[in-house]
Design a protein around this motif. Sequence first.
Motif, mmCIF file in Angstrom:
data_model
loop_
_atom_site.group_PDB
_atom_site.id
_atom_site.type_symbol
_atom_site.label_atom_id
_atom_site.label_comp_id
_atom_site.label_asym_id
_atom_site.label_seq_id
_atom_site.Cartn_x
_atom_site.Cartn_y
_atom_site.Cartn_z
ATOM 1 N N VAL A 72 52.149 43.066 66.315
ATOM 2 C CA VAL A 72 51.208 43.521 67.343
ATOM 3 C C VAL A 72 51.091 42.497 68.462
ATOM 4 C CG1 VAL A 72 48.785 44.026 67.796
ATOM 5 C CG2 VAL A 72 49.888 45.020 65.796
ATOM 6 N N VAL A 73 50.977 41.225 68.095
ATOM 7 C CA VAL A 73 50.844 40.178 69.114
ATOM 8 C C VAL A 73 52.093 40.132 69.994
ATOM 9 C CG1 VAL A 73 50.700 37.680 69.475
ATOM 10 C CG2 VAL A 73 49.213 38.780 67.796
ATOM 11 N N THR A 74 53.268 40.190 69.375
ATOM 12 C CA THR A 74 54.518 40.154 70.143
ATOM 13 C C THR A 74 54.626 41.365 71.064
ATOM 14 O OG1 THR A 74 55.574 39.048 68.259
ATOM 15 C CG2 THR A 74 57.016 39.909 69.967
ATOM 16 N N TRP A 75 54.315 42.524 70.520
ATOM 17 C CA TRP A 75 54.397 43.782 71.274
ATOM 18 C C TRP A 75 53.455 43.763 72.472
ATOM 19 C CZ3 TRP A 75 52.903 49.195 68.931
ATOM 20 C CH2 TRP A 75 53.504 50.213 69.689
ATOM 21 N N ALA A 76 52.253 43.199 72.264
ATOM 22 C CA ALA A 76 51.271 43.157 73.351
ATOM 23 C C ALA A 76 51.608 42.086 74.396
ATOM 24 C CB ALA A 76 49.884 42.895 72.777
ATOM 25 N N ALA A 77 52.158 40.963 73.934
ATOM 26 C CA ALA A 77 52.366 39.824 74.833
ATOM 27 C C ALA A 77 53.666 39.898 75.606
ATOM 28 C CB ALA A 77 52.319 38.516 74.028
ATOM 29 N N ASN A 78 54.736 40.397 74.972
ATOM 30 C CA ASN A 78 56.039 40.295 75.625
ATOM 31 C C ASN A 78 56.998 41.388 75.150
ATOM 32 O OD1 ASN A 78 58.160 39.317 77.143
ATOM 33 N ND2 ASN A 78 58.595 37.582 75.796
ATOM 34 N N PRO A 79 56.679 42.669 75.411
ATOM 35 C CA PRO A 79 57.556 43.746 74.942
ATOM 36 C C PRO A 79 58.831 43.824 75.777
ATOM 37 C CG PRO A 79 55.781 44.650 76.275
ATOM 38 C CD PRO A 79 55.508 43.190 76.142
ATOM 39 N N GLY A 80 59.940 44.095 75.102
ATOM 40 C CA GLY A 80 61.203 44.285 75.794
ATOM 41 C C GLY A 80 61.446 45.753 76.069
ATOM 42 N N TYR A 81 62.610 46.264 75.637
ATOM 43 C CA TYR A 81 62.905 47.686 75.810
ATOM 44 C C TYR A 81 61.904 48.498 74.995
ATOM 45 C CZ TYR A 81 65.168 52.185 75.234
ATOM 46 O OH TYR A 81 65.425 53.533 75.175
ATOM 47 N N GLY A 82 61.177 49.378 75.677
ATOM 48 C CA GLY A 82 60.016 50.036 75.099
ATOM 49 C C GLY A 82 60.239 50.743 73.779
ATOM 50 N N ALA A 83 61.269 51.583 73.693
ATOM 51 C CA ALA A 83 61.490 52.380 72.488
ATOM 52 C C ALA A 83 61.816 51.491 71.294
ATOM 53 C CB ALA A 83 62.620 53.381 72.731
ATOM 54 N N ARG A 84 62.641 50.473 71.511
ATOM 55 C CA ARG A 84 63.011 49.574 70.394
ATOM 56 C C ARG A 84 61.821 48.712 69.979
ATOM 57 N NH1 ARG A 84 67.092 47.709 72.484
ATOM 58 N NH2 ARG A 84 68.460 49.271 71.530
ATOM 59 N N ALA A 85 61.074 48.227 70.956
ATOM 60 C CA ALA A 85 59.891 47.421 70.647
ATOM 61 C C ALA A 85 58.891 48.218 69.816
ATOM 62 C CB ALA A 85 59.238 46.934 71.944
ATOM 63 N N ALA A 86 58.678 49.474 70.214
ATOM 64 C CA ALA A 86 57.747 50.330 69.474
ATOM 65 C C ALA A 86 58.268 50.636 68.073
ATOM 66 C CB ALA A 86 57.514 51.629 70.245
ATOM 67 N N LEU A 87 59.571 50.843 67.945
ATOM 68 C CA LEU A 87 60.165 51.151 66.650
ATOM 69 C C LEU A 87 60.000 49.975 65.684
ATOM 70 C CD1 LEU A 87 61.911 53.086 64.916
ATOM 71 C CD2 LEU A 87 63.939 51.953 65.875
ATOM 72 N N ILE A 88 60.349 48.783 66.138
ATOM 73 C CA ILE A 88 60.231 47.601 65.268
ATOM 74 C C ILE A 88 58.770 47.341 64.919
ATOM 75 C CG2 ILE A 88 60.581 45.111 65.128
ATOM 76 C CD1 ILE A 88 63.027 45.432 66.900
ATOM 77 N N ALA A 89 57.905 47.384 65.926
ATOM 78 C CA ALA A 89 56.486 47.122 65.677
ATOM 79 C C ALA A 89 55.902 48.156 64.717
ATOM 80 C CB ALA A 89 55.714 47.108 66.991
ATOM 81 N N GLY A 90 56.199 49.431 64.960
ATOM 82 C CA GLY A 90 55.639 50.482 64.109
ATOM 83 C C GLY A 90 56.078 50.373 62.667
ATOM 84 N N LEU A 91 57.364 50.124 62.450
ATOM 85 C CA LEU A 91 57.870 50.000 61.079
ATOM 86 C C LEU A 91 57.292 48.764 60.382
ATOM 87 C CD1 LEU A 91 61.614 50.988 61.630
ATOM 88 C CD2 LEU A 91 59.870 52.320 60.425
ATOM 89 N N THR A 92 57.154 47.675 61.115
ATOM 90 C CA THR A 92 56.586 46.455 60.529
ATOM 91 C C THR A 92 55.126 46.659 60.157
ATOM 92 O OG1 THR A 92 58.078 45.115 61.901
ATOM 93 C CG2 THR A 92 56.219 43.987 60.873
ATOM 94 N N ILE A 93 54.376 47.293 61.033
ATOM 95 C CA ILE A 93 52.961 47.570 60.749
ATOM 96 C C ILE A 93 52.832 48.476 59.529
ATOM 97 C CG2 ILE A 93 50.895 48.716 61.630
ATOM 98 C CD1 ILE A 93 51.850 47.782 64.467
ATOM 99 N N LEU A 94 53.657 49.508 59.457
ATOM 100 C CA LEU A 94 53.620 50.427 58.320
ATOM 101 C C LEU A 94 53.899 49.686 57.020
ATOM 102 C CD1 LEU A 94 53.470 53.347 57.257
ATOM 103 C CD2 LEU A 94 55.916 53.559 57.743
ATOM 104 N N TRP A 95 54.949 48.851 57.009
ATOM 105 C CA TRP A 95 55.285 48.090 55.807
ATOM 106 C C TRP A 95 54.160 47.126 55.449
ATOM 107 C CZ3 TRP A 95 55.883 42.735 55.449
ATOM 108 C CH2 TRP A 95 56.328 42.266 54.204
ATOM 109 N N GLY A 96 53.661 46.390 56.437
ATOM 110 C CA GLY A 96 52.662 45.364 56.169
ATOM 111 C C GLY A 96 51.349 45.916 55.651
ATOM 112 N N LEU A 97 50.871 46.995 56.248
ATOM 113 C CA LEU A 97 49.589 47.560 55.819
ATOM 114 C C LEU A 97 49.705 48.218 54.448
ATOM 115 C CD1 LEU A 97 48.150 49.027 59.142
ATOM 116 C CD2 LEU A 97 47.750 46.784 58.083
ATOM 117 N N ARG A 98 50.825 48.870 54.177
ATOM 118 C CA ARG A 98 51.012 49.464 52.847
ATOM 119 C C ARG A 98 51.006 48.383 51.772
ATOM 120 N NH1 ARG A 98 53.480 50.145 48.307
ATOM 121 N NH2 ARG A 98 54.618 48.235 48.757
#
Length: 264
Positions: free
Chosen positions: A48-74
């Motif tokens: 989340v911090v990386t995505w908010a502070a310095n996102p690169g290509y939008g679709a890839r940034a969202a994909l990596i962030a979303g999958l990481t958040i899903l794994w981490g919270l589960r």
Amino acid sequence: MSDEIATFVLNAGTVLALMLAVWALSLPLRDAGIVDIFWGPGFAVVAVVTWAANPGYGARAALIAGLTILWGLRLGLYLFIRWRGEPFEDRRYAAMRAKRGPAFRWQSLYVVFGLQTAVMLTVSLPVQFGIMAQTPAHLTILDLAGALTVLAGLAFESIGDAQLMAFKADPANKGKVMDRGLWSWTRHPNYFGDALVWWGLFLIAFSAPALWWTAFGPALMTWFLVSVSGKALLERGLRKSRPGYDDYVARTSSFIPLPPKRKH
């Protein structure tokens, strides 16, 4: 200082602050094991911090962030539920506390919480730099392959955890070896699933070929899972405490899922 390094430093400060807070919480609880609950969510915070502070290509940034958040919270939710059901501190940390005595109160700050801070920042390299990558500015076959690998890993560890939880909930299974479902194909479906998740996240980051070096993150995670704090440590205890565990070892793959061997 480059934007990427500045974001990495920001993540380091954020994770350090989080772990300091968790360490402070562990002192009145006399339970260093709560660090495990925040392991997965800590990676979600990094994403989340990386995505908010310095996102690169939008679709890839969202994909990596979303999958990481899903794994981490589960993972965090599962470990919280398991922690609530245990009357004592995890035996790994209890053994350290007994060995080090009163000094463990302060030593745990760097031996447990500090170490996990460093490992988290290293393992998450594909997440951090993959989210920040500006190119390629389109999704690739590696993004698809990586996402499917992450989802396969999530499914594997989630099913394995659910099967183990159901097994332990049955009083008739007390002291027995869990050798059913996915656990008949690998002795550690949860750890194998974790490894898949992190190699999948690396594949997505590797859509930017210059990020090949972030493979060190999942390699470190796999090493810990197989040889350090995961499979190796757990099995040393199970061989002593579970009758029949040696037979289970003889017929079941240690890590990579394989058809179980027939009993002779």
